[in-house]
Design an enzyme around this catalytic site. Structure first.
Site, PDB file in Angstrom:
ATOM      1  N   TYR A 115       0.867  -1.184   0.000  1.00 26.56           N
ATOM      2  CA  TYR A 115       0.000   0.000   0.000  1.00 26.56           C
ATOM      3  C   TYR A 115       0.904   1.234   0.000  1.00 26.56           C
ATOM      4  O   TYR A 115       1.881   1.298   0.771  1.00 26.56           O
ATOM      5  CB  TYR A 115      -0.871  -0.042   1.262  1.00 26.56           C
ATOM      6  CG  TYR A 115      -1.725   1.176   1.462  1.00 26.56           C
ATOM      7  CD1 TYR A 115      -2.839   1.417   0.655  1.00 26.56           C
ATOM      8  CD2 TYR A 115      -1.435   2.100   2.453  1.00 26.56           C
ATOM      9  CE1 TYR A 115      -3.625   2.533   0.839  1.00 26.56           C
ATOM     10  CE2 TYR A 115      -2.220   3.227   2.650  1.00 26.56           C
ATOM     11  CZ  TYR A 115      -3.303   3.440   1.835  1.00 26.56           C
ATOM     12  OH  TYR A 115      -4.084   4.545   2.025  1.00 26.56           O
ATOM     13  N   LYS A 214     -11.824   0.007   5.611  1.00 24.59           N
ATOM     14  CA  LYS A 214     -12.213  -0.615   4.343  1.00 24.59           C
ATOM     15  C   LYS A 214     -13.311  -1.663   4.564  1.00 24.59           C
ATOM     16  O   LYS A 214     -14.385  -1.309   4.987  1.00 24.59           O
ATOM     17  CB  LYS A 214     -10.970  -1.207   3.661  1.00 24.59           C
ATOM     18  CG  LYS A 214      -9.749  -0.273   3.658  1.00 24.59           C
ATOM     19  CD  LYS A 214      -9.937   0.960   2.788  1.00 24.59           C
ATOM     20  CE  LYS A 214      -8.831   2.007   2.964  1.00 24.59           C
ATOM     21  NZ  LYS A 214      -7.475   1.513   2.801  1.00 24.59           N
TER      22      LYS A 214
HETATM   23  C1  LIG Z   1      -6.204   1.928   3.202  1.00 19.72           C
HETATM   24  C2  LIG Z   1      -5.134   0.987   3.516  1.00 19.72           C
HETATM   25  C3  LIG Z   1      -4.213   1.240   4.548  1.00 19.72           C
HETATM   26  C4  LIG Z   1      -4.238   2.525   5.353  1.00 19.72           C
HETATM   27  O1  LIG Z   1      -5.392   2.612   6.129  1.00 19.72           O
HETATM   28  P1  LIG Z   1      -6.062   3.996   6.630  1.00 19.72           P
HETATM   29  O2  LIG Z   1      -7.224   3.539   7.419  1.00 19.72           O
HETATM   30  O3  LIG Z   1      -6.405   4.797   5.411  1.00 19.72           O
HETATM   31  O4  LIG Z   1      -5.017   4.683   7.447  1.00 19.72           O
HETATM   32  C5  LIG Z   1      -3.250   0.291   4.812  1.00 19.72           C
HETATM   33  N1  LIG Z   1      -3.180  -0.855   4.105  1.00 19.72           N
HETATM   34  C6  LIG Z   1      -4.031  -1.128   3.100  1.00 19.72           C
HETATM   35  C7  LIG Z   1      -3.892  -2.413   2.351  1.00 19.72           C
HETATM   36  C8  LIG Z   1      -5.039  -0.226   2.773  1.00 19.72           C
HETATM   37  O5  LIG Z   1      -5.873  -0.489   1.760  1.00 19.72           O
END
Ligand SMILES: *Cc1c(COP(=O)(O)O)cnc(C)c1O
Length: 399
Positions: A115, A214
């Site tokens: 990421y 997510k």
């Molecule tokens: C979005 C995401 C992050 C970061 O998360 P946040 O909640 O935006 O800080 C880390 N790893 C993956 C795989 C992501 O999709």
């Protein structure tokens, strides 16, 4: 004691509840009061055991963190007491865990296609705390072994499987075994899968982190993260670091994540089913050059994914004909998907990396990482599959 009117204004009312709430309450309080000084002393002696101050812990946040840990460890017999500590975001889960478990001078081994935020954190921020990052292809276990043997400062393997956007998979069992041979820690970012699809702890991985922003929330209305581990030593270390860095999750966002989790099992099944159907549809579409989805036998990691995942999830990408212009035309024509830079929501989300997330990345570098001009990344939602197929087909033809 009969209070005068100003004192009465200040005083919090007594909690009038007689029966317990059916749903987890949001504890909007920055501190907790003690019934007696003896109780206060007891909790001050070990603040991890009682509620004291909201940055240390909070009943809403604790309950949700524990629930995610119970899902990650579900059915795994050698983890009797999994724990989960929620954080203010996925990024703060990562930074808190890395600062807790690695000392200055120790190194992290990881892959080049993490990421984007994580890569930046490692190379721009963590490096300034004398914690260096070693990039390697984690699919090449003999290269991993060689590197570990030659550099004893490497104390952790950090990985994402599947990766974004190519959906490369890394063998969890092999990595966990290799790491334990060298006595080093392993961490998996399981955001793409959720515990419904993949349980890294089952392979002996030490820590799992999530951006609960997510799929775990699933409705795109809160930002939070979680760190999950298997033993009490790790818990004390991580909890202490979280409370001192101040990366705690707020109870409202934890509550929203919990609300989302009630349908996590249903949603992940629906994401996988729509993912499979839409990928199959697009893979025979005349205006599509290629489709990358783990459920398709054409994906190079289809077999590994079938072994270590239950379902193939909702992430997919495909290459429209017509390069960069073709990509832009599709993005402007699509109606069902939102052009939003996140993933894992109930509705379909579409990204054209070349013109969005990777706009400022040098084209040659972007192409080297498989981000071609016409590549479209899709976080497939749980809409009716016929609506998705119809709208993707129409947008590809852009009438
Ligand atoms: C979005 C995401 C992050 C970061 O998360 P946040 O909640 O935006 O800080 C880390 N790893 C993956 C795989 C992501 O999709």
């Amino acid at each position: 004691m009969a209070l005068r009117i100003n004192s009465l204004c200040v005083k919090d009312p007594k909690d009038p509840r007689t029966t317990k709430p059916h749903q987890l309450p949001i504890y909007a309080t920055s501190s907790f009061e003690f019934e007696s000084i003896e109780e206060g002393m007891e909790i001050f002696r070990d603040p991890s055991q009682g509620h004291l101050y909201g940055r240390f812990n909070n009943p809403t946040v604790d309950a949700v963190g524990q629930k995610i840990a119970d899902l990650e460890a579900h059915g795994i017999t050698d983890i009797p007491a999994p724990w989960g500590i929620m954080t203010s975001s996925g990024m703060s889960a990562i930074s808190t865990l890395l600062l807790a478990t690695l000392a200055p001078g120790q190194k992290i081994m990881t892959q080049g296609n993490l990421y984007g935020g994580t890569t930046e954190l490692l190379l721009k921020i963590l490096s300034r705390t004398a914690r260096e990052t070693v990039l390697i292809n984690l699919k090449d276990v003999s290269a991993v072994r060689q590197k570990l043997a030659s550099d004893p400062a490497i104390k952790m393997i950090y990985l994402e499987t599947p990766s974004n956007p190519a959906l490369d998979c890394i063998d969890l069992q092999l990595i966990a075994e290799t790491a334990s041979e060298y006595g080093i820690l392993t961490v998996v970012d399981n955001t793409f899968c959720t515990p419904m699809i993949q349980q890294p702890l089952a392979y002996g991985i030490d820590y799992v982190i999530h951006s609960t922003t997510k799929y775990i929330n699933g409705h795109g209305n809160s930002i939070s993260g979680v760190i999950i581990g298997r033993d009490d030593d790790g818990k004390k270390l991580v909890w202490n670091t979280m409370k001192l860095l101040g990366t705690n999750c707020n109870p409202w966002d934890a509550w929203l994540a919990n609300n989302g989790m009630k349908t996590l099992a249903l949603r992940m099944r629906a994401h996988s089913a729509n993912g499979q159907a839409l990928s199959s549809f697009l893979s025979t579409h005349p205006l599509v050059d290629s489709v990358t989805y783990l459920g398709l036998a054409s994906h190079p990691d289809h077999l590994l994914a079938s072994q270590q995942m239950k379902g193939y999830g909702g992430m997919m990408c495909f290459e429209v004909k017509g390069g960069y212009e073709g990509g832009l035309a599709f993005m402007n024509a699509i109606k069902i998907g939102a052009l939003a830079p996140t993933m894992g929501d109930v509705d379909t989300l579409i990204l054209h990396p070349a013109s969005m997330s990777h706009l400022n990345v040098d084209r040659t570098l972007r192409l080297e990482n498989g981000i071609t001009d016409g590549l479209i990344r899709v976080s497939i939602g749980i809409e009716d599959i016929e609506d998705l197929k119809e709208d993707f087909d129409r947008a590809l033809r852009n009438p």
